[in-house]
Structures are given as structure tokens and as C-alpha cells.
Motif scaffolding. Structure first.
Motif, PDB file in Angstrom:
ATOM      1  N   ILE A 804      -3.329 -13.706  -5.243  1.00  0.00           N
ATOM      2  CA  ILE A 804      -3.107 -12.967  -4.010  1.00  0.00           C
ATOM      3  C   ILE A 804      -3.607 -13.821  -2.852  1.00  0.00           C
ATOM      4  O   ILE A 804      -4.545 -14.615  -3.010  1.00  0.00           O
ATOM      5  CB  ILE A 804      -3.833 -11.604  -4.039  1.00  0.00           C
ATOM      6  CG1 ILE A 804      -3.348 -10.715  -2.891  1.00  0.00           C
ATOM      7  CG2 ILE A 804      -5.347 -11.763  -3.992  1.00  0.00           C
ATOM      8  CD1 ILE A 804      -3.769  -9.263  -3.046  1.00  0.00           C
ATOM      9  N   GLU A 808      -2.245 -11.277   2.478  1.00  0.00           N
ATOM     10  CA  GLU A 808      -1.897 -10.032   1.779  1.00  0.00           C
ATOM     11  C   GLU A 808      -3.101  -9.095   1.697  1.00  0.00           C
ATOM     12  O   GLU A 808      -2.950  -7.874   1.848  1.00  0.00           O
ATOM     13  CB  GLU A 808      -1.388 -10.379   0.367  1.00  0.00           C
ATOM     14  CG  GLU A 808       0.002 -11.017   0.382  1.00  0.00           C
ATOM     15  CD  GLU A 808       0.390 -11.554  -0.981  1.00  0.00           C
ATOM     16  OE1 GLU A 808       1.600 -11.646  -1.244  1.00  0.00           O
ATOM     17  OE2 GLU A 808      -0.498 -11.885  -1.783  1.00  0.00           O
ATOM     18  N   GLU A 812      -3.066  -5.368   3.428  1.00  0.00           N
ATOM     19  CA  GLU A 812      -3.005  -4.172   2.593  1.00  0.00           C
ATOM     20  C   GLU A 812      -4.321  -3.393   2.557  1.00  0.00           C
ATOM     21  O   GLU A 812      -4.309  -2.212   2.249  1.00  0.00           O
ATOM     22  CB  GLU A 812      -2.635  -4.570   1.149  1.00  0.00           C
ATOM     23  CG  GLU A 812      -1.309  -5.306   1.024  1.00  0.00           C
ATOM     24  CD  GLU A 812      -0.123  -4.444   1.420  1.00  0.00           C
ATOM     25  OE1 GLU A 812      -0.308  -3.227   1.513  1.00  0.00           O
ATOM     26  OE2 GLU A 812       0.969  -4.986   1.637  1.00  0.00           O
TER      27      GLU A 812
END
Length: 853
Positions: A804, A808, A812
Motif C-alpha cells: 500500500i 492511499e 482512505e
């Protein structure tokens, strides 16, 4: 963004109305019918963009849809990406039959998914047939992107600015740009393709809109995953905060103990009573002011540790292991060492005060006796060295002889005083008196002088005996007076010394013994008065004879320096000292009676407080094992006990005040009670610790019950089972624990029981507590997050990647949780890694103790 949502809502409704036209895979694709050129352009553009949105995940893309799929390789790769499954290994050759074989593998895979391909063959795809290629791509889109779309649900109606409808091309371009920037949906059509075409190609529109559906569906799934991660991270952050607080509090408490013990171990005695009493006062301040907050800190430290371990167990985390030397047991051992040193320090203080008191008394007594002795020996050496007998008459010689005999008698009588002086000096040396040097010097001088007096006395006797036969007459009356006056004088000297003798007592019995001795002395006074009268009668007879026969007396008794006036004066002095002695003894009686009242006052309170503390300890123990009521009722009962204990603190403070008065009065024992202030303090501290620990245990049981859904009946059953096998007041031995499990239906082998013991006794203490017993009984049914669940959540946020990115995480997760992850995740290492890639798999494992965080 508003334009995107509006367009998605419109097109979804459009898909609902036209669904019957495109959802049937059996519809033939007319290979001979030509597509409308505008539609073909729109399909080519849309399908190409759609394919590239998936192929980019594999690091590739297509430029010409009918050319780039001809060898079947990218077609097979596309199907693997969108399905997540592996297709058969492709043929690597470049011959036509190799390409047809690869395309057939792709078409066979599509058919295996329940799709019936009509009029679409591998040869048309290999030959670059545009219509067949677009038809095949549409079939793939229909199966993998549109078929599973559910059009049921709530639609959101947006209140758009009416002016937007005046510019459809601008609206569409804005929507496409927003979708590409924020939803990661590539631009598949131009606004002019839609607005300037009387009827845009429906397949292109449906393909474009399906991307919106999946983007919004993925966002909702990502939000759920982010919420799960936030929850897990919040628990972990809270636990880390508790660990840091425990470490800080433990370090401060251990540092305080480390600094306090050397002070308590200092046994350098002071030379004066005032300095030692100041040490005692400093120690009392330590016990009353400095130590109580540390007792509370120690209790709070144990409570925090137990609460942290309970939270870790409830969140499926490994048990907290403090830094080396900071375990609860380490702190308890350090505290035990402190209390041992503390007890020894207080005993040393009291012993030193008694020693200094004794030393002061002995030193004063030594000075007094030395003063009396020096007063008696003054001039004795000169007297013994005189040679007056050489020119004296017979009578004078006889008188000198008798005088010398009287002196020898007096000298022998003073031998006891010299021995007392030497004994006192020896005791002062043995007790390490600070001015022992001057005492020894003085004592040595007296002893040397005494030896000299003995030598001189013997020499004078020898001289007098040598001429004694020359003398015949001696005045018997003078001689008799001298012989009776000398012992009587010595008796009066001894009486005066006893009447002025200093004393020290610690009880009424001791002072009563002195009073009895004094009363016995007073009983001898009438007999002594008779002796005085008789002695003075001899002197009166001498005067009478002299007056009768006209003898001229020199006024000096040749046999003694004592005169009748000396006897009278000393007798008056003795009679004067007797009432003074009575007054001193009565004052001491009053002081001892006051001390006795202090003893009784302290004992009366201590005999109430001591049993009260013991009773409360027993009642708290009964509440902790009582299964008659709920945990809340137990908590209320314990809170009431805690409040009653807090309210009782004033009685402890009052007892401390009485104890201080006793120590200030130098009272060191009390026969009226078996409780000392130290017993009361230790009991009080244990009571405070016990009620706090018991409340914490019940709180942890409530926390466990609520977290794991245990009913009150289950808790009562657990408590009943535990109490039945509990032989150590709240703890079970491994054998008792095994018997308890067997009675509850467990079939235990050695390996299984060893595994269970590692769960309930992770620190190898050799006992099982009730909290550990409850944790074990509820562990199998608890619903807690796992490392696999957290990994799955991160995988959703990472769009199925094994890593990841920082962008991101920040997109998120909330900022705090995102930065927490970024600071703790390690860099991802792999062939498919990209710059800034982070390893969420090892991070998730570390959260649950499966690796190091």
C-alpha cells in the motif's frame, strides 16, 4: 463531482430500461451487419480505455484494439486481471495456429464462466475483424463488469445549478475530468461523442457507467475497511499509551526507592540527643508526608498493569511485558526491601536515642562523683606528707596516730566511690561516648592519685608506728568521738550522695521502687539521730570535763578534723535534702502517670483500630468471592467499603498524633496492647491496597463480561467452580486447576494441559487467578479482530496489491491513524514494488504479536 453523480444516476436508469436488449449472451452478433461509424468509433474508444484500465494493473496496455489482441496474449492477460484466476499457459510461437490457440484458450475461459459465444471465432479475432473483436470485448464487459450490478437501492437527487444545463459539453467534460482525477476512471469518451451524436452507442455508455458503479461500490468497501483499521489502530494506540504510562510511573517509583534506601541505610550515629531526635522527626515526616503518596502510586501502578493486561487479552493482543527490572514483582521486591530497611532504621534510631540518654545520664553521674571525690582528696597528699610527728609530744603523737587510723578508715570507705567512678568510665567507653577521651583522662588521674594516697598513707603509718611506743596517754574521749564521728560522717556523706543521686525510670513500677527505697531510708533516720546525739554527747562530755578540771582545750580534736558543728551542719543538710528528694520522686511519679495515660490512650484506640482493619480485610475477601449478587452489586458494596475506609482515616491520624506524643515523651513500650504504630500502618496500607486491587479485579470482570457477552449466571457458575477448588484464597495450584477443568467436562492430556497453562499463567507464577480463569473460559467464544481480517482490510484499500502507498493511506484513513501506519510500516520489498510502497502484511501481524512491530 455533482455532474458525475447525476450522469451516473441518469445512465443507471437508462441501463434498467434497456437491460433486456444486452443481458442475454445468446444474442447473435451479426457478422455481416456493419456498425454505424460513430458507434464504432465510440465503442473502439470506450472498450480500449476499459481494457487499459485493467491491463495497467499488469504493467501493459493496448493501442489498437483489433491489432493488439490478435496473438491472444494480452487477451489472456486481460481475463486473468479481471477474473483474478490463472489461465492455461499461452503458446509462445508467432505462427497463425499459435495465435488461434491462444485466442481459443481465452474464448474457452469465457465460456467456462457461463457465457455463450455466438458467431465469434478465434480466426476472426486473429484476422483483426473489428466487429468481432468489439463484440468479444462487449461480451467480456457484460459478463465481468455489468452482469453483477444491482440497480436496486436509493438514488440521490442533487439540486444542481440550473445554469449548468445550458452547457452539456462543459458539464460532461467536467464530469469526466472529476471521475478521472478523483475516482481513477480513465476518460473513455469525448463529450462531443455524446452530445453531437443523435443516439450515442449504448454499449459504450453502459461500459462507461459501469466503471462509475464499481468505483462507488469500491469506495464504500474501502470505507468499511478503513473503519475496521481505525478501530484496530485506536485500540493499539490506547494500549501503547497505557504501556508508556506504566513504564514512566514504574521508573519514577523505582528511582524514588533507589534514592530513599541509602538514606534509610545510613547508620552514622549523632553525638548529641538533639541531633538524634531531629533524625527521628525527619523519619516521622518521611512516614507521614513522603511515603503515603508513593504507596498510592504503587497501588495505582498495579491497577494500571492489570487493566492493561485485561485490555490486551480482550483485543487479542499479546500480554504486556515491561522493561527489564520494571515488572510488578520487581517493584514489589524493591518495595519489600525498602520496608525492611525502613523498619531497621526506626529500630536503630530508638536504640541510639536510648543509648545517648544513658550516656548523658552516666556522664553527669561521673562528673558528680568525680567532683565529690576531688573535693575529698583535696590536700590529702600534703597532709600525708607532713612530718609534724617529729616535734610533737607524746600525746600529740598518739593523737596523730589515731588521726591517721581515722584517715585510713575514711580512705577505705572511699574505695567504693573510686571503683564506681572506674566502672562508670568503663561503661561510657563501652557505649562509645563521644567525649570518652576526657573521661578516660579524668578517671586515670583519679586512679593515679588514689594509688599515690595509698602509698603515702602506708608510709605515714610506718613513721607513726615507729614512735608510737614513746607515747602513753591519749584522750579516749577524743578518740571515741573520732571513731564514732567518722563512720557517722561517712554515713551522712553517703546519704547526701544518695539523696542527690540522679535517676532515670520508664515505668510507674520503677519509680515506685525508688520511693520504697527512699521510705526505707527515712525509716532509718530516727536511729541515725540517736547516733548523732550519742556522738555529740561525747563532745559535750569533753567540754564538761575540761570545764570541770579547768583544762584549756585547743578547740581541735587531735584525732579527727570533724567537729560537732560539722556533724550538725551535715545532719541539717541531710534533713533538708529529704523533702527535696520527696518532691523529685513525686514529680517523677506524676510524669510516669502521664506517660501511663498516654499508653492507655494509645492502647484504647489501637485495640479498636487493629481489629477493625482485620475485620474489613475479611469482609472485603468475602465480597470478592461472594456469588450471591451481580458484579455491579459487588462493585457497589466494595465502593461503600472504600468510602467507609476513607472516612476512617481520621482515626488513623489521631492515633498517629498519640504515637507522636508517646515518642516525644520517650515512651518506647506499652503493655496494654499488642499493636504498635508500625502494625497499624502496615495493616492500613494493606487494607488500602486490598480494596483498590479488589475493585480493580471486579472492574476487569465487568469489562470481560461486557466485552465477551458473559451472563451473570455464567459468571456465578465460573465463580462457584473456582471457589470449590480454591485453596489459596483467590488462586489455584495447577493440580487444583486441572481437577476443576476435569469436573467441567474437559478431556485433558499432558500436552493440551500444558498449552492451557501457558494461556492462564503466561508469567510462570505457578498459580491461576480468577481473572485468568474467566479469560480462559471465555476465550473460545470471543469475537475479536484477527490479523487476517486486518490484512484483508488493507488489501481492499490497496486495490488488491500486496503493498500500500502513502497516498492511499492518507486518502482512505483519518490523518492520525494514517500517520501512525506510515511511521510503523516497513518498506515493501518485492519484484512488483513501486516507490513509497509499504508492507501492510508484516504490520498487521505485528499488531497481534505474531511478529515485532
Amino acid at each position: 463531482m455533482m455532474a458525475v453523480e447525476t450522469q451516473a444516476q441518469y445512465t443507471t436508469s437508462y441501463m434498467m430500461s434497456e437491460e433486456h436488449q444486452y443481458m442475454s449472451p445468446e444474442d447473435e452478433w451479426d457478422r455481416d451487419l456493419l456498425l454505424d461509424p460513430a458507434w464504432e468509433k465510440q465503442q473502439r474508444k470506450t472498450f480500449t480505455a476499459w481494457c487499459n484500465s485493467h491491463l495497467r494493473k499488469a504493467g501493459t496496455q493496448i493501442e489498437n484494439i483489433e491489432e493488439d489482441f490478435r496473438n491472444g496474449l494480452k487477451l489472456m492477460l486481460l481475463l486473468e486481471v479481471i477474473s483474478g484466476e490463472r489461465l492455461p499457459k499461452p503458446d509462445k510461437g508467432k505462427m497463425r495456429f499459435h495465435k488461434i490457440a491462444n485466442v481459443n484458450k481465452a474464448l474457452d475461459f469465457i465460456c467456462s464462466k457461463g457465457v455463450k459465444l455466438v458467431s465469434i471465432g478465434a480466426e476472426e479475432i486473429v484476422d483483426g475483424n473489428v466487429k468481432m473483436t468489439l463484440g468479444m470485448i462487449w461480451t467480456i464487459i457484460l459478463r465481468f463488469a455489468i452482469q453483477d450490478i444491482s440497480v436496486e437501492g436509493r438514488c440521490t437527487t442533487l439540486d444542481l445549478n440550473p445554469t449548468l444545463y445550458d452547457d452539456p459539453i462543459g458539464n460532461l467534460n467536467a464530469a469526466f475530468e472529476v471521475a478521472e482525477k478523483y475516482l481513477d476512471i480513465p476518460k473513455m469518451l469525448d463529450a462531443e461523442d455524446i452530445v453531437n451524436t443523435p443516439k450515442p452507442d449504448e454499449k459504450a455508455i453502459m461500459t462507461y457507467v459501469s466503471c462509475f458503479y464499481h468505483a462507488f461500490a469500491g469506495a464504500e468497501q474501502a470505507e468499511t475497511a478503513a473503519n475496521r483499521i481505525c478501530k484496530v489502530l485506536a485500540v493499539n494506540q490506547e494500549n501503547e499509551k497505557l504501556m508508556e504510562e506504566y513504564e514512566k510511573l514504574a521508573s519514577e517509583l523505582l528511582e524514588w526507592i533507589r534514592k530513599t534506601i541509602p538514606w534509610l541505610e545510613n547508620r552514622v550515629a549523632e553525638q548529641h540527643m538533639r541531633a538524634m531526635q531531629q533524625k527521628l522527626e525527619d523519619f516521622r515526616d518521611y512516614r507521614r508526608v513522603h511515603k503515603p503518596p508513593r504507596v498510592q502510586e504503587k497501588c495505582q501502578l498495579e491497577i494500571n498493569f492489570n487493566t492493561l493486561q485485561t485490555k490486551l487479552r480482550l483485543s487479542n493482543r499479546p500480554a504486556f511485558m515491561p522493561s527489564e527490572g520494571k515488572m510488578v514483582s520487581d517493584i514489589a521486591n524493591a518495595w519489600k526491601g525498602l520496608e525492611q530497611v525502613e523498619k531497621g532504621y526506626e529500630e536503630w534510631l530508638l536504640t541510639e536515642i536510648r543509648r545517648l540518654e544513658r550516656l548523658d545520664h552516666l556522664a553527669e553521674k561521673f562528673k558528680q562523683k568525680c567532683s565529690l571525690h576531688q573535693a575529698w582528696t583535696a590536700g590529702k597528699e600534703d597532709l600525708l606528707s607532713m612530718k609534724d610527728y617529729e616535734s610533737a609530744s607524746l600525746m600529740e603523737i598518739r593523737a596523730l596516730m589515731r588521726k591517721h587510723e581515722a584517715f585510713e578508715s575514711d580512705l577505705a570507705a572511699h574505695q567504693d566511690r573510686v571503683e564506681q567512678i572506674a566502672a562508670i568510665a568503663q561503661e561510657l567507653n563501652e557505649l562509645d561516648y563521644h567525649d570518652a577521651a576526657s573521661i578516660n583522662t579524668c578517671c586515670q588521674g583519679i586512679c593515679d592519685q588514689w594509688d599515690t594516697l595509698g602509698t603515702l598513707t602506708q608510709k605515714r603509718r610506718d613513721s607513726l608506728e615507729r614512735v608510737e611506743k614513746l607515747w602513753e596517754t591519749i584522750d579516749q574521749l577524743y578518740l571515741e568521738f573520732a571513731k564514732r564521728a567518722a563512720p557517722f560522717n561517712n554515713w551522712m556523706d553517703g546519704a547526701m550522695e544518695d539523696l542527690q543521686d540522679m535517676f532515670i525510670v520508664h515505668s510507674i513500677e520503677e519509680i515506685q521502687s525508688l520511693i520504697t527505697a527512699h521510705d526505707q531510708f527515712k525509716a532509718t533516720l530516727p536511729e541515725a539521730d540517736k547516733e548523732r546525739i550519742a556522738t555529740l554527747g561525747i563532745q559535750n562530755e569533753i567540754l564538761k570535763i575540761a570545764q570541770t578540771y579547768g583544762i584549756k582545750l585547743s578547740g581541735v580534736n587531735p584525732y579527727t578534723n570533724l567537729s560537732a558543728q560539722d556533724i550538725t551542719n551535715k545532719w541539717d543538710a541531710v534533713k533538708h535534702l529529704v523533702p527535696l528528694r520527696d518532691q523529685m520522686l513525686q514529680e517523677e511519679v506524676a510524669r510516669q502517670q502521664s506517660n501511663e495515660r498516654l499508653r492507655r490512650q494509645f492502647a484504647a484506640q489501637a485495640n479498636i483500630i487493629g481489629p477493625w482493619i482485620q475485620t474489613k480485610m475479611e469482609e472485603i475477601g468475602h465480597v470478592s468471592v461472594d456469588i450471591a449478587g451481580s458484579l455491579e452489586e459487588q462493585m457497589n458494596s466494595l465502593k461503600q467499603y472504600e468510602q467507609s475506609i476513607i472516612n476512617y482515616k481520621s482515626n488513623i491520624d489521631k492515633l498517629e498524633g498519640d504515637h507522636q506524643l508517646s515518642q516525644e515523651s520517650l515512651i518506647f513500650d506499652n503493655k496494654h496492647t499488642n499493636y504498635t504504630m508500625e502494625h497499624i500502618r502496615v495493616g492500613w496500607e494493606q487494607l488500602l491496597t486490598t480494596i483498590a486491587r479488589t475493585i480493580n479485579e471486579v472492574e476487569n470482570q465487568i469489562l470481560t463480561r461486557d466485552a465477551k457477552g458473559i451472563s451473570q449466571e455464567q459468571l456465578n457458575e465460573f465463580r462457584a467452580s473456582f471457589n470449590h477448588f480454591d485453596r489459596r484464597n483467590g488462586m489455584m495450584d495447577p493440580d487444583d486447576f486441572r481437577a476443576c477443568l476435569i469436573s467441567m467436562g474437559y478431556d485433558l492430556g499432558e500436552v493440551e494441559f500444558a498449552r492451557i497453562m501457558t494461556l492462564v499463567d503466561s508469567n510462570n507464577t505457578g498459580v491461576v487467578t480468577f481473572q485468568a480463569f474467566i479469560d480462559f473460559m471465555t476465550r473460545e467464544t470471543a469475537e475479536t479482530d484477527t490479523a487476517d481480517q486486518v490484512m484483508a482490510s488493507f488489501k481492499i484499500l490497496a486495490s488488491d496489491k500486496p503493498y500500500i502507498t502513502v497516498e492511499e493511506l492518507r486518502r482512505e484513513l483519518p490523518p492520525e491513524q494514517a500517520e501512525y501506519c506510515i511511521s510503523r510500516m516497513t518498506r515493501y520489498v518485492g519484484a512488483d514494488s513501486s516507490p513509497g510502497a509499504l508492507d501492510y502484511i508484516s504490520f498487521s501481524s505485528a499488531l497481534y504479536g505474531e511478529s515485532d512491530l
